[in-house]
Design a protein around this motif. Structure first.
Motif, PDB file in Angstrom:
ATOM      1  N   ASP A   1       2.404  74.163  55.188  1.00  9.97           N
ATOM      2  CA  ASP A   1       1.226  73.831  54.387  1.00  9.97           C
ATOM      3  C   ASP A   1       1.434  74.352  52.966  1.00  9.97           C
ATOM      4  OD1 ASP A   1       0.824  76.609  54.549  1.00  9.97           O
ATOM      5  OD2 ASP A   1      -0.576  76.401  56.227  1.00  9.97           O
ATOM      6  N   GLY A   2       0.424  74.166  52.140  1.00 12.73           N
ATOM      7  CA  GLY A   2       0.455  74.729  50.796  1.00 12.73           C
ATOM      8  C   GLY A   2       1.243  73.907  49.799  1.00 12.73           C
ATOM      9  N   GLU A   3       1.395  74.493  48.611  1.00  7.60           N
ATOM     10  CA  GLU A   3       2.042  73.794  47.503  1.00  7.60           C
ATOM     11  C   GLU A   3       3.488  73.441  47.807  1.00  7.60           C
ATOM     12  OE1 GLU A   3       3.101  74.384  42.746  1.00  7.60           O
ATOM     13  OE2 GLU A   3       1.688  75.751  43.735  1.00  7.60           O
ATOM     14  N   ALA A   4       4.197  74.327  48.505  1.00  6.05           N
ATOM     15  CA  ALA A   4       5.608  74.058  48.796  1.00  6.05           C
ATOM     16  C   ALA A   4       5.758  72.783  49.625  1.00  6.05           C
ATOM     17  CB  ALA A   4       6.239  75.244  49.518  1.00  6.05           C
ATOM     18  N   ARG A   5       4.860  72.584  50.592  1.00  5.33           N
ATOM     19  CA  ARG A   5       4.921  71.358  51.397  1.00  5.33           C
ATOM     20  C   ARG A   5       4.614  70.134  50.542  1.00  5.33           C
ATOM     21  NH1 ARG A   5       4.605  69.830  56.756  1.00  5.33           N
ATOM     22  NH2 ARG A   5       3.732  67.749  57.102  1.00  5.33           N
ATOM     23  N   THR A   6       3.556  70.239  49.740  1.00  3.71           N
ATOM     24  CA  THR A   6       3.145  69.111  48.915  1.00  3.71           C
ATOM     25  C   THR A   6       4.235  68.723  47.918  1.00  3.71           C
ATOM     26  OG1 THR A   6       0.831  69.780  49.125  1.00  3.71           O
ATOM     27  CG2 THR A   6       1.386  68.283  47.315  1.00  3.71           C
ATOM     28  N   LYS A   7       4.870  69.708  47.282  1.00  7.87           N
ATOM     29  CA  LYS A   7       5.907  69.416  46.295  1.00  7.87           C
ATOM     30  C   LYS A   7       7.156  68.843  46.965  1.00  7.87           C
ATOM     31  CE  LYS A   7       5.536  69.998  42.507  1.00  7.87           C
ATOM     32  NZ  LYS A   7       4.947  69.117  41.453  1.00  7.87           N
TER      33      LYS A   7
ATOM     34  N   ARG B   1      16.766  76.059  38.674  1.00  8.60           N
ATOM     35  CA  ARG B   1      16.536  76.043  40.121  1.00  8.60           C
ATOM     36  C   ARG B   1      17.837  75.754  40.854  1.00  8.60           C
ATOM     37  NH1 ARG B   1      11.769  73.254  38.398  1.00  8.60           N
ATOM     38  NH2 ARG B   1       9.856  74.237  39.211  1.00  8.60           N
ATOM     39  N   ASP B   2      18.007  76.375  42.011  1.00  7.29           N
ATOM     40  CA  ASP B   2      19.137  76.034  42.865  1.00  7.29           C
ATOM     41  C   ASP B   2      18.857  74.768  43.667  1.00  7.29           C
ATOM     42  OD1 ASP B   2      20.650  78.163  42.014  1.00  7.29           O
ATOM     43  OD2 ASP B   2      20.150  79.453  43.721  1.00  7.29           O
ATOM     44  N   TYR B   3      17.582  74.550  43.993  1.00  6.02           N
ATOM     45  CA  TYR B   3      17.194  73.409  44.817  1.00  6.02           C
ATOM     46  C   TYR B   3      15.973  72.729  44.203  1.00  6.02           C
ATOM     47  CZ  TYR B   3      20.276  75.927  47.945  1.00  6.02           C
ATOM     48  OH  TYR B   3      21.358  76.577  48.469  1.00  6.02           O
ATOM     49  N   ILE B   4      15.672  71.538  44.661  1.00  2.00           N
ATOM     50  CA  ILE B   4      14.645  70.725  44.011  1.00  2.00           C
ATOM     51  C   ILE B   4      13.272  71.380  44.084  1.00  2.00           C
ATOM     52  CG2 ILE B   4      13.441  68.501  44.091  1.00  2.00           C
ATOM     53  CD1 ILE B   4      16.109  67.253  44.990  1.00  2.00           C
ATOM     54  N   VAL B   5      12.955  71.996  45.209  1.00  2.00           N
ATOM     55  CA  VAL B   5      11.657  72.677  45.347  1.00  2.00           C
ATOM     56  C   VAL B   5      11.912  74.146  45.685  1.00  2.00           C
ATOM     57  CG1 VAL B   5       9.334  72.535  46.343  1.00  2.00           C
ATOM     58  CG2 VAL B   5      10.734  70.487  46.201  1.00  2.00           C
ATOM     59  N   ASP B   6      12.729  74.780  44.892  1.00  2.00           N
ATOM     60  CA  ASP B   6      13.060  76.203  45.017  1.00  2.00           C
ATOM     61  C   ASP B   6      13.863  76.499  46.274  1.00  2.00           C
ATOM     62  OD1 ASP B   6      11.793  76.718  42.559  1.00  2.00           O
ATOM     63  OD2 ASP B   6       9.859  76.923  43.540  1.00  2.00           O
ATOM     64  N   ASP B   7      13.270  76.350  47.469  1.00  2.00           N
ATOM     65  CA  ASP B   7      14.017  76.554  48.703  1.00  2.00           C
ATOM     66  C   ASP B   7      14.669  75.241  49.142  1.00  2.00           C
ATOM     67  OD1 ASP B   7      13.274  79.254  48.904  1.00  2.00           O
ATOM     68  OD2 ASP B   7      11.420  78.737  49.971  1.00  2.00           O
ATOM     69  N   TYR B   8      15.809  75.352  49.777  1.00  4.59           N
ATOM     70  CA  TYR B   8      16.513  74.186  50.309  1.00  4.59           C
ATOM     71  C   TYR B   8      15.608  73.441  51.276  1.00  4.59           C
ATOM     72  CZ  TYR B   8      20.397  71.674  52.617  1.00  4.59           C
ATOM     73  OH  TYR B   8      21.245  70.714  53.131  1.00  4.59           O
ATOM     74  N   SER B   9      15.497  72.122  51.106  1.00  2.00           N
ATOM     75  CA  SER B   9      14.516  71.372  51.883  1.00  2.00           C
ATOM     76  C   SER B   9      14.991  69.946  52.131  1.00  2.00           C
ATOM     77  CB  SER B   9      13.180  71.332  51.135  1.00  2.00           C
ATOM     78  OG  SER B   9      13.258  70.443  50.026  1.00  2.00           O
ATOM     79  N   ILE B  10      14.147  69.197  52.846  1.00  4.64           N
ATOM     80  CA  ILE B  10      14.459  67.796  53.102  1.00  4.64           C
ATOM     81  C   ILE B  10      14.492  66.984  51.807  1.00  4.64           C
ATOM     82  CG2 ILE B  10      13.661  67.792  55.490  1.00  4.64           C
ATOM     83  CD1 ILE B  10      11.040  66.526  54.528  1.00  4.64           C
TER      84      ILE B  10
END
Length: 209
Positions: A85-91, A146-155
């Protein structure tokens, strides 16, 4: 166990990379889109839009098409690479949709007009080449600091990377986009990305960037 129906395309590689990163059991079934495998009645039962990739999750019996939907489903199921949930999911979903609605379709047109059919439509070549450069610029700006598109490595990273891996088809010099290049090479060094890239078969080495 998950059955993955796929081919050696950027959209197909998104899901095989994610499955490798998740470390879950799956079986890859080649769907040779050059020979029309995607049009068979058996495949259409799984993917009514006759596109790869598609999955069947034997834990639930779910049949699912569309790479973005598959990635969200798997990330939620296994609780990795997409915040709950939260901003990280939305981004993350925002940038996944950017890939689904912009980067993928536009670079696909570049492949069609510049790589496979050069010299047939000057207007289309100019239009889609310019759009490719614009989209690379958007991604390069996003990756600044940034190392990744949404800070942490993600889908979101896994969805975009296979399209960038065809930069040569797009007549793109990654040196013009240093943040994209660093990110591209960062992901290319991951064992799961390397393994997922070669599903369902190896057709060549990963471009070095």
């Amino acid at each position: 166990m998950i059955d993955l129906y796929t081919w050696t395309t950027p959209n197909g590689r998104k899901v095989s990379i994610l499955l490798e990163e998740l470390g879950v059991d799956y079986t890859a079934h080649p769907i040779n889109i050059g020979q029309g495998d995607q049009k068979t009645p058996e495949f259409l039962e799984i993917s009514p839009n006759n596109k790869i990739p598609a999955i069947v999750d034997h834990d639930t019996g779910l049949k699912l098409m569309e790479s973005g939907a598959i990635m969200i489903y798997l990330a939620d199921k296994y609780g990795k690479f997409l915040a709950a949930d939260g901003e990280a999911r939305t981004k993350t979903i925002e940038w996944l949709m950017w890939q689904m609605g912009g980067l993928g379709p536009m670079l696909g047109q570049v492949h069609h007009f510049l790589h496979f059919n050069p010299g047939k439509a000057a207007y289309a070549e100019e239009r889609f080449a310019a759009e490719a450069k614009r989209l690379y610029g958007v991604l390069d700006k996003r990756l600044e600091g940034r190392d990744y598109i949404v800070d942490d490595y993600s889908i979101a990273d896994m969805a975009c990377w296979p399209w960038i891996s065809r930069y040569e088809w797009q007549q793109i010099d990654l040196a013009d986009y240093p943040n994209v290049r660093a990110w591209y090479q960062r992901l290319a060094a991951r064992p799961a990305v390397q393994k997922g890239y070669h599903v369902p078969k190896k057709v060549g080495e990963i471009p070095a960037g």
